[in-house]
Design an enzyme around this catalytic site. Structure first.
Site, PDB file in Angstrom:
ATOM      1  N   PRO A 140      59.462  43.697  25.787  1.00 24.50           N
ATOM      2  CA  PRO A 140      60.892  43.898  25.568  1.00 24.50           C
ATOM      3  C   PRO A 140      61.688  43.622  26.843  1.00 24.50           C
ATOM      4  O   PRO A 140      61.244  43.943  27.945  1.00 24.50           O
ATOM      5  CB  PRO A 140      61.003  45.360  25.144  1.00 24.50           C
ATOM      6  N   HIS A 141      62.827  42.991  26.660  1.00 26.86           N
ATOM      7  CA  HIS A 141      63.702  42.656  27.790  1.00 26.86           C
ATOM      8  C   HIS A 141      65.103  42.398  27.263  1.00 26.86           C
ATOM      9  O   HIS A 141      65.262  41.952  26.132  1.00 26.86           O
ATOM     10  CB  HIS A 141      63.178  41.407  28.508  1.00 26.86           C
ATOM     11  N   PRO A 142      66.115  42.669  28.078  1.00 23.70           N
ATOM     12  CA  PRO A 142      67.473  42.348  27.645  1.00 23.70           C
ATOM     13  C   PRO A 142      67.672  40.824  27.647  1.00 23.70           C
ATOM     14  O   PRO A 142      67.070  40.120  28.458  1.00 23.70           O
ATOM     15  CB  PRO A 142      68.368  43.011  28.699  1.00 23.70           C
TER      16      PRO A 142
END
Length: 158
Positions: free
Chosen positions: A67-69
């Site tokens: 997960p990452h922005p």
């Protein structure tokens, strides 16, 4: 100069037994683990992670998600961080192989260039079946960093 995967992981630390019944609650628990970011930054990070998961799952297969922005935070850390999260129990993350996720690497970068550099290095590690099996043992931080350092040495020797 771009950071090593190990240094980003050391800054990001690790969290064991991250609670959550689904992607949203697990991401909230993971973000709450990141105690070196202020609450307002953690809230923004959580919102951006959920937004990113709505576009497409970051579950890349073999029980792993990254997960990452999609965009850098309004106040990103000066150096990239990767928080390694071992989930309390595997959860459905809508991963590309439909397998539940039990480990995720939460990646926060100050720039797109840092992000892509670390993502490619992390991808190199997790393509290795033995490394994935090692992750499933929920290793302690030092063991994990040593193993990742070995992969980085292989990459640097290429």
């Amino acid at each position: 100069t771009l950071d090593s995967l190990v240094s980003a992981m050391q800054r990001g630390k690790g969290c064991h037994r991250v609670a959550g019944a689904d992607a949203t609650t697990a991401l909230r628990s993971a973000v709450d683990c990141i105690d070196f970011l202020g609450q307002d930054v953690r809230d923004e990070l959580f919102e951006k992670l959920i937004e990113r998961e709505r576009l497409a799952s970051t579950g890349i297969g073999n029980g792993i998600a990254i997960p990452h922005p999609r965009d850098p935070l309004s106040r990103p850390p000066k150096s990239p961080v990767i928080t390694t999260c071992f989930l309390e129990k595997p959860i459905n993350f809508n991963a590309i192989d439909d397998q539940p996720v039990s480990v995720f690497f939460l990646l926060i970068s100050p720039t797109v260039k840092h992000h892509l550099h670390l993502l490619s290095r992390l991808s190199y590690c997790i393509r290795d079946k033995a490394f994935v099996a090692f992750l499933n043992t929920r290793p302690h931080a030092e063991e994990l960093y040593c193993r990742v350092a070995e992969f980085e040495k292989q990459l640097d020797d290429l």
